[in-house]
Design a protein around this motif. Structure first.
Motif, PDB file in Angstrom:
ATOM      1  N   GLU A 134       0.810  -1.224   0.000  1.00  9.50           N
ATOM      2  CA  GLU A 134       0.000   0.000   0.000  1.00  9.50           C
ATOM      3  C   GLU A 134       0.843   1.274   0.000  1.00  9.50           C
ATOM      4  N   ASP A 135       2.145   1.156   0.270  1.00  5.22           N
ATOM      5  CA  ASP A 135       3.032   2.318   0.256  1.00  5.22           C
ATOM      6  C   ASP A 135       3.835   2.441  -1.038  1.00  5.22           C
ATOM      7  N   LYS A 136       3.746   1.469  -1.915  1.00  2.91           N
ATOM      8  CA  LYS A 136       4.502   1.536  -3.169  1.00  2.91           C
ATOM      9  C   LYS A 136       3.881   2.575  -4.090  1.00  2.91           C
ATOM     10  N   PRO A 137       4.727   3.289  -4.832  1.00  2.40           N
ATOM     11  CA  PRO A 137       4.192   4.288  -5.777  1.00  2.40           C
ATOM     12  C   PRO A 137       3.305   3.600  -6.817  1.00  2.40           C
ATOM     13  N   LYS A 138       2.212   4.250  -7.155  1.00  2.00           N
ATOM     14  CA  LYS A 138       1.298   3.701  -8.147  1.00  2.00           C
ATOM     15  C   LYS A 138       1.197   4.645  -9.322  1.00  2.00           C
ATOM     16  N   LYS A 139       1.218   4.079 -10.498  1.00  2.00           N
ATOM     17  CA  LYS A 139       1.051   4.880 -11.724  1.00  2.00           C
ATOM     18  C   LYS A 139      -0.444   4.997 -11.973  1.00  2.00           C
ATOM     19  N   ILE A 140      -0.885   6.200 -12.169  1.00  3.97           N
ATOM     20  CA  ILE A 140      -2.298   6.459 -12.413  1.00  3.97           C
ATOM     21  C   ILE A 140      -2.492   6.669 -13.908  1.00  3.97           C
ATOM     22  N   ALA A 141      -3.381   5.864 -14.471  1.00  2.98           N
ATOM     23  CA  ALA A 141      -3.688   5.985 -15.899  1.00  2.98           C
ATOM     24  C   ALA A 141      -4.648   7.152 -16.101  1.00  2.98           C
ATOM     25  N   ILE A 142      -4.388   7.925 -17.115  1.00  4.90           N
ATOM     26  CA  ILE A 142      -5.249   9.050 -17.443  1.00  4.90           C
ATOM     27  C   ILE A 142      -6.091   8.662 -18.647  1.00  4.90           C
ATOM     28  N   LYS A 143      -7.382   8.794 -18.503  1.00  3.03           N
ATOM     29  CA  LYS A 143      -8.298   8.442 -19.582  1.00  3.03           C
ATOM     30  C   LYS A 143      -8.538   9.660 -20.447  1.00  3.03           C
ATOM     31  N   ALA A 144      -8.535   9.429 -21.742  1.00  2.96           N
ATOM     32  CA  ALA A 144      -8.823  10.508 -22.674  1.00  2.96           C
ATOM     33  C   ALA A 144     -10.327  10.731 -22.732  1.00  2.96           C
ATOM     34  N   ALA A 145     -10.731  11.970 -22.905  1.00  2.00           N
ATOM     35  CA  ALA A 145     -12.169  12.277 -22.947  1.00  2.00           C
ATOM     36  C   ALA A 145     -12.775  11.904 -24.278  1.00  2.00           C
TER      37      ALA A 145
END
Length: 145
Positions: A134-145
């Motif tokens: 739970e402390d590891k960095p997470k990559k957040i995916a960005i959704k295109a509109a």
């Protein structure tokens, strides 16, 4: 000008800062002797996945070492046996103590206690402490509109 004249001598501000640092180190280690080191001496390095801790523990039986984890802290504790002198022997010099030790180290992230690995070789304890998921960095995916 790097210093100021006082009583006919040039004061070096860097020497004063060094003296202040030494006094603060003495204050926080709890020692009145300027050369007393915290035991055991450790090195710690971290990356995104884990922390690696090495501790100098010469003469310590690995079975006498306890490693415990609480959140972001890891504690190394144990004991080193006192040398036993034979009859008619006295110390000429005694710098190593045989006693209990405990050192708690604060890491920059929470530790996954179940994944800790520890090895002891040639007086060096090496502990690999994986970062909690739970402390590891997470990559957040960005959704295109």
């Amino acid at each position: 000008m790097l210093g100021a004249w006082r009583f006919g001598r040039l004061l070096d501000p860097y020497a004063e800062l060094s003296r202040l640092r030494n006094e603060m180190n003495r204050l926080f280690t709890g020692s009145t002797h300027p050369f007393v080191q915290v035991y055991p001496a450790v090195n710690i390095w971290v990356d995104d996945q884990e922390a690696v801790i090495t501790a100098e523990l010469p003469g310590v039986n690995p079975e006498e070492i306890d490693i415990s984890v609480l959140g972001e802290s890891i504690t190394l504790a144990g004991s080193r046996k006192q040398d036993v002198l034979k009859e008619n022997e006295t110390y000429h010099r005694k710098e190593r103590n045989g006693s209990r030790f405990s050192r708690t180290l604060q890491l920059p992230f929470r530790i996954d206690a179940a994944g800790i690995e520890a090895r002891y070789e040639k007086g060096i304890l090496k502990v690999k402490a994986p970062r909690a998921a739970e402390d590891k960095p997470k990559k957040i995916a960005i959704k295109a509109a």
